[in-house]
Design a protein around this motif. Structure first.
Motif, PDB file in Angstrom:
ATOM      1  N   CYS A   1     -34.696   4.362  38.229  1.00  0.00           N
ATOM      2  CA  CYS A   1     -33.475   5.314  38.054  1.00  0.00           C
ATOM      3  C   CYS A   1     -32.531   4.766  39.535  1.00  0.00           C
ATOM      4  N   MET A   2     -33.486   4.559  40.693  1.00  0.00           N
ATOM      5  CA  MET A   2     -32.449   3.542  42.046  1.00  0.00           C
ATOM      6  C   MET A   2     -31.972   2.029  41.182  1.00  0.00           C
ATOM      7  N   LEU A   3     -32.114   1.150  40.197  1.00  0.00           N
ATOM      8  CA  LEU A   3     -32.000   0.336  40.120  1.00  0.00           C
ATOM      9  C   LEU A   3     -30.782   0.666  38.920  1.00  0.00           C
ATOM     10  N   TYR A   4     -30.667   1.572  38.023  1.00  0.00           N
ATOM     11  CA  TYR A   4     -29.849   1.356  37.349  1.00  0.00           C
ATOM     12  C   TYR A   4     -28.320   2.713  37.911  1.00  0.00           C
ATOM     13  N   HIS A   5     -28.691   2.951  38.125  1.00  0.00           N
ATOM     14  CA  HIS A   5     -28.053   4.161  38.532  1.00  0.00           C
ATOM     15  C   HIS A   5     -26.812   3.696  38.626  1.00  0.00           C
ATOM     16  N   PRO A   6     -25.331   4.393  37.647  1.00  0.00           N
ATOM     17  CA  PRO A   6     -24.338   4.329  37.553  1.00  0.00           C
ATOM     18  C   PRO A   6     -23.808   4.103  39.174  1.00  0.00           C
ATOM     19  N   ASP A   7     -24.057   4.636  39.784  1.00  0.00           N
ATOM     20  CA  ASP A   7     -23.169   5.114  41.260  1.00  0.00           C
ATOM     21  C   ASP A   7     -23.219   4.161  42.179  1.00  0.00           C
ATOM     22  N   LYS A   8     -24.227   3.040  42.126  1.00  0.00           N
ATOM     23  CA  LYS A   8     -24.417   2.350  42.316  1.00  0.00           C
ATOM     24  C   LYS A   8     -24.315   1.155  42.382  1.00  0.00           C
ATOM     25  N   HIS A   9     -22.670   1.023  41.460  1.00  0.00           N
ATOM     26  CA  HIS A   9     -22.050   0.405  41.131  1.00  0.00           C
ATOM     27  C   HIS A   9     -20.473   0.237  41.236  1.00  0.00           C
ATOM     28  N   ARG A  10     -19.690  -0.781  41.489  1.00  0.00           N
ATOM     29  CA  ARG A  10     -18.457  -0.832  41.793  1.00  0.00           C
ATOM     30  C   ARG A  10     -17.832  -1.335  40.988  1.00  0.00           C
ATOM     31  N   ASP A  11     -18.071  -1.749  39.995  1.00  0.00           N
ATOM     32  CA  ASP A  11     -17.026  -3.313  39.198  1.00  0.00           C
ATOM     33  C   ASP A  11     -17.425  -1.878  37.927  1.00  0.00           C
ATOM     34  N   PRO A  12     -16.371  -1.671  37.371  1.00  0.00           N
ATOM     35  CA  PRO A  12     -16.552  -1.318  35.889  1.00  0.00           C
ATOM     36  C   PRO A  12     -17.196  -1.395  34.848  1.00  0.00           C
ATOM     37  N   GLU A  13     -17.135  -3.098  34.696  1.00  0.00           N
ATOM     38  CA  GLU A  13     -18.200  -3.297  33.467  1.00  0.00           C
ATOM     39  C   GLU A  13     -19.572  -2.825  34.177  1.00  0.00           C
ATOM     40  N   LEU A  14     -20.380  -3.468  35.332  1.00  0.00           N
ATOM     41  CA  LEU A  14     -21.031  -3.241  35.468  1.00  0.00           C
ATOM     42  C   LEU A  14     -22.147  -1.595  35.306  1.00  0.00           C
ATOM     43  N   LYS A  15     -20.742  -0.934  36.051  1.00  0.00           N
ATOM     44  CA  LYS A  15     -20.861   0.757  36.548  1.00  0.00           C
ATOM     45  C   LYS A  15     -21.617   1.516  34.691  1.00  0.00           C
ATOM     46  N   THR A  16     -20.891   0.121  33.953  1.00  0.00           N
ATOM     47  CA  THR A  16     -20.109   1.292  32.092  1.00  0.00           C
ATOM     48  C   THR A  16     -22.109   0.586  31.682  1.00  0.00           C
ATOM     49  N   GLN A  17     -22.596  -0.699  31.848  1.00  0.00           N
ATOM     50  CA  GLN A  17     -24.061  -1.456  31.745  1.00  0.00           C
ATOM     51  C   GLN A  17     -24.963  -0.705  32.172  1.00  0.00           C
ATOM     52  N   ALA A  18     -24.796   0.377  33.375  1.00  0.00           N
ATOM     53  CA  ALA A  18     -25.822   0.667  34.493  1.00  0.00           C
ATOM     54  C   ALA A  18     -25.699   1.914  34.007  1.00  0.00           C
ATOM     55  N   GLU A  19     -24.995   2.165  33.311  1.00  0.00           N
ATOM     56  CA  GLU A  19     -24.829   4.057  32.170  1.00  0.00           C
ATOM     57  C   GLU A  19     -25.079   3.634  31.375  1.00  0.00           C
ATOM     58  N   GLN A  20     -25.285   3.595  30.245  1.00  0.00           N
ATOM     59  CA  GLN A  20     -26.163   3.021  28.995  1.00  0.00           C
ATOM     60  C   GLN A  20     -27.559   3.107  29.636  1.00  0.00           C
ATOM     61  N   LEU A  21     -28.228   1.607  30.398  1.00  0.00           N
ATOM     62  CA  LEU A  21     -30.135   1.604  30.578  1.00  0.00           C
ATOM     63  C   LEU A  21     -30.592   2.450  31.910  1.00  0.00           C
ATOM     64  N   PHE A  22     -30.005   3.557  32.505  1.00  0.00           N
ATOM     65  CA  PHE A  22     -29.675   4.377  32.944  1.00  0.00           C
ATOM     66  C   PHE A  22     -30.069   5.628  31.362  1.00  0.00           C
ATOM     67  N   ASN A  23     -29.281   5.691  31.150  1.00  0.00           N
ATOM     68  CA  ASN A  23     -29.598   7.104  29.541  1.00  0.00           C
ATOM     69  C   ASN A  23     -30.537   6.497  28.802  1.00  0.00           C
ATOM     70  N   LEU A  24     -31.010   5.210  28.311  1.00  0.00           N
ATOM     71  CA  LEU A  24     -32.545   4.567  28.411  1.00  0.00           C
ATOM     72  C   LEU A  24     -33.690   4.820  28.832  1.00  0.00           C
ATOM     73  N   VAL A  25     -33.429   4.658  29.593  1.00  0.00           N
ATOM     74  CA  VAL A  25     -34.759   5.311  30.472  1.00  0.00           C
ATOM     75  C   VAL A  25     -34.469   6.954  31.179  1.00  0.00           C
ATOM     76  N   HIS A  26     -33.806   7.395  30.757  1.00  0.00           N
ATOM     77  CA  HIS A  26     -33.995   8.930  31.290  1.00  0.00           C
ATOM     78  C   HIS A  26     -34.372   9.215  29.874  1.00  0.00           C
ATOM     79  N   GLN A  27     -33.970   8.970  28.444  1.00  0.00           N
ATOM     80  CA  GLN A  27     -34.111   9.184  27.312  1.00  0.00           C
ATOM     81  C   GLN A  27     -36.200   9.051  27.577  1.00  0.00           C
ATOM     82  N   ALA A  28     -36.679   7.706  27.766  1.00  0.00           N
ATOM     83  CA  ALA A  28     -37.647   7.437  27.722  1.00  0.00           C
ATOM     84  C   ALA A  28     -38.764   8.364  28.796  1.00  0.00           C
ATOM     85  N   TYR A  29     -37.675   8.534  29.513  1.00  0.00           N
ATOM     86  CA  TYR A  29     -39.007   9.881  30.136  1.00  0.00           C
ATOM     87  C   TYR A  29     -38.816  11.014  29.655  1.00  0.00           C
TER      88      TYR A  29
END
Length: 559
Positions: A38-66
């Motif tokens: 979560c610390m790695l993929y949290h969307p709020d840690k990324h300002r770039d719009p593209e990276l933020k979108t990618q972070a949201e997808q991976l963050f949701n996947l990790v959250h789903q697994a947990y």
């Protein structure tokens, strides 16, 4: 249930691999892995719009697994049948308060219902085709009397007998099965056939009974009854009684077999047969992972004999087996030896040489293809001729190795390539998605990896110099290596904590930043790393657990 898990993940998503935890991981281990990602993929840690979108997808996947693994109910379902189990109909009626064991029982009940529905469509066909060949003219030639007969210069090889049998099963209920079978036989111009119908009922966990009705043109109607019963956990009995009607009257028959487990790998049998050919038989069979041994003694009319056989099972990919047996009795003596080998996924080819008095020399070739058996007994000579024994032994070996090298091996290689290509086509979209997710994860890891490297360099700790994942090929195929192997240096460095890297016993393709570059093929992980200023290297199988650093990985500076 799956709808409550958030954004949909692929059916083959390995949640344990994504979190890099053991399948037996505790809630504390799951929580620690979840927080780290979560610390790695949290969307709020990324300002770039593209990276933020990618972070949201991976963050949701990790959250789903947990979410799945932290809930005892959904984790129990996922452990047994994966994500598809979470989508199975019927789970909505399961109470949340049930334990993992109760959930497994409920899932197995639902699966049994599906199996019973599929059972009605299964027939389990089995068949045998036997073609007897008379090749005695190859070795027992008439030299003088028939040398002027046209065509006598060529050996006459004839088919002198054939036998075809087939059976199908029709499950009526979970305990009742109907079995329909028939056979046709012909020998030296004369033949006949028969048809049989059997009704089998499983009466309990300890036994079953079977009624049989048959008719044929060589024999009259047949009525039979067969009963199987477990007497104790280590002992069972089978009884088969039959009435055969013919022009000579009614011929009754009775066969009883008593069997007992002498130890984990050994069975003892006592058989009593009364009727046209009455006999008593006792045998001991020992079957282990590497061998199969049988000794038997029969006293009866018209045949009494003693038989010893041994089979050695090689633990190779082709499941090669070699066997030999000696059988001696009132009819004479027979020595047999042979081998069998798996030639494809569903086919086993075997050959046996039989040498006996007064039977002569025969070669028996057998091909098992799924549930079908093809048998070709070739009678070579009525005498004990060394030349016949030699050709019966060497001939099949030469033909097999030539066919294996020129036909079977290229065919299997081409078949495997077709299957892999089909698998790649079917999973192309999924693999593309995985690749994009991995590339996105690597971009999101860059800043964290930079901080980890700085911390490890300060303490002369663990630095991943290079890491590759995929199928490694030889030096003559470097072009293919680029296609088969991916660079996973950044994802591995991101998993380093306190100068240690621990990977669980699972496929590495599920780790963050990884994907499968060669679907259906064997993969490995190759890591070149530096620890305490010294280079180390290790190669690990895909599903093998890995822990670094280790002294055994050190590269010898003098080597």
């Amino acid at each position: 249930m799956a709808a409550a898990l958030g954004e949909e993940a692929p059916d083959n998503q390995d949640y344990y691999g994504l979190l890099n935890v053991r399948r037996e991981a505790s809630q504390e281990e799951l929580k620690a892995a979840y927080r780290r990602l979560c610390m790695l993929y949290h969307p709020d840690k990324h300002r770039d719009p593209e990276l933020k979108t990618q972070a949201e997808q991976l963050f949701n996947l990790v959250h789903q697994a947990y979410e799945v693994l932290s809930d005892p109910q959904t984790r129990a379902i996922y452990d047994i049948y994966g994500r598809r189990g979470l989508e199975m109909e019927g789970w909505e009626v399961v109470e949340r308060k049930r334990t993992a064991a109760e959930i497994r029982e409920e899932f197995e009940r639902l699966q049994r219902e599906r199996e019973e529905r599929r059972l009605q469509q299964r027939t389990n066909p089995k068949g045998t085709i036997s073609v007897g060949i008379d090749a005695t003219d190859l070795f027992d030639r008439y030299d003088e009397e028939y040398e002027d007969v046209p065509g006598s210069s060529f050996p006459q090889i004839e088919i002198n007998k054939m036998h075809i049998s087939q059976s199908i099963e029709a499950p009526l209920t979970a305990t009742d099965t109907a079995i329909l079978s028939g056979n046709l036989s012909t020998q030296n111009g004369n033949g006949g056939g028969s048809i049989n119908l059997a009704l089998r009922r499983v009466t309990s966990a300890k036994g079953w009974g079977e009624l049989e009705f048959g008719a044929g043109d060589l024999h009259g109607p047949l009525f039979g009854l067969k009963i199987f019963r477990n007497l104790t956990p280590r002992c069972f009995i089978t009884t088969n009684c039959a009435l055969q009607f013919s022009s000579r009257g009614v011929r009754p028959g009775l066969t009883t077999v008593l069997a007992r487990n002498l130890d984990k790998n050994t069975m003892g049998y006592l058989q009593w047969r009364w009727g046209i050919q009455s006999a008593m038989n006792t045998s001991i069979v020992r079957d282990t992972k590497t061998s199969h041994f049988t000794v038997a003694l029969q006293l009866g009319i018209p045949h009494s004999f003693m038989m010893v056989s041994y089979q050695h099972k090689f633990q190779d990919e082709d499941q090669t087996r070699v066997k030999g047996s000696l059988k001696a009795g009132f009819f004479g003596t027979v020595v047999e030896y042979g081998a069998e080998r798996k030639i494809s996924r569903h086919s086993v080819l075997g050959a046996t040489v039989s040498v006996g008095v007064p039977q002569g020399v025969s070669l028996k070739i057998k091909l098992n293809r799924a549930s079908q058996t093809y048998f070709f007994p070739v009678h070579l000579t009525d005498q004990l001729l060394p030349s016949a024994v030699f050709y019966a032994t060497v001939g099949p070996l030469v033909i097999y190795f030539a066919m294996h090298r020129l036909v079977i091996k290229p065919y299997l290689r081409a078949q495997k390539e077709r299957e892999l290509e089909k698998q790649r086509e079917n999973t192309a979209s999924d693999i593309l998605q995985k690749k994009q997710e991995a590339e996105a994860a690597v971009r999101l890891m860059q800043e964290s990896v930079r901080r980890i490297i700085e911390a490890e360099e300060a303490r002369m700790g663990l630095i991943i110099v290079n890491a590759w994942y995929g199928k490694f090929v030889n030096d003559n195929s470097r072009k293919n290596e680029k296609v088969k192997v991916i660079d996973v240096t950044v994802p591995l460095q991101c998993l380093v904590k306190d100068s240690k890297l621990i990977l669980t016993e699972a496929s590495k393709a599920g780790l963050p930043g990884f994907y499968d570059p060669c679907v259906g093929e064997e993969k490995s992980l190759k890591v070149l790393y530096q620890f305490r200023g010294v280079l180390h290297q290790v190669m690990s199988a895909d599903n093998e657990a890995l822990r670094i650093p280790k002294q055994s990985h050190r590269i010898d500076a003098d080597g």
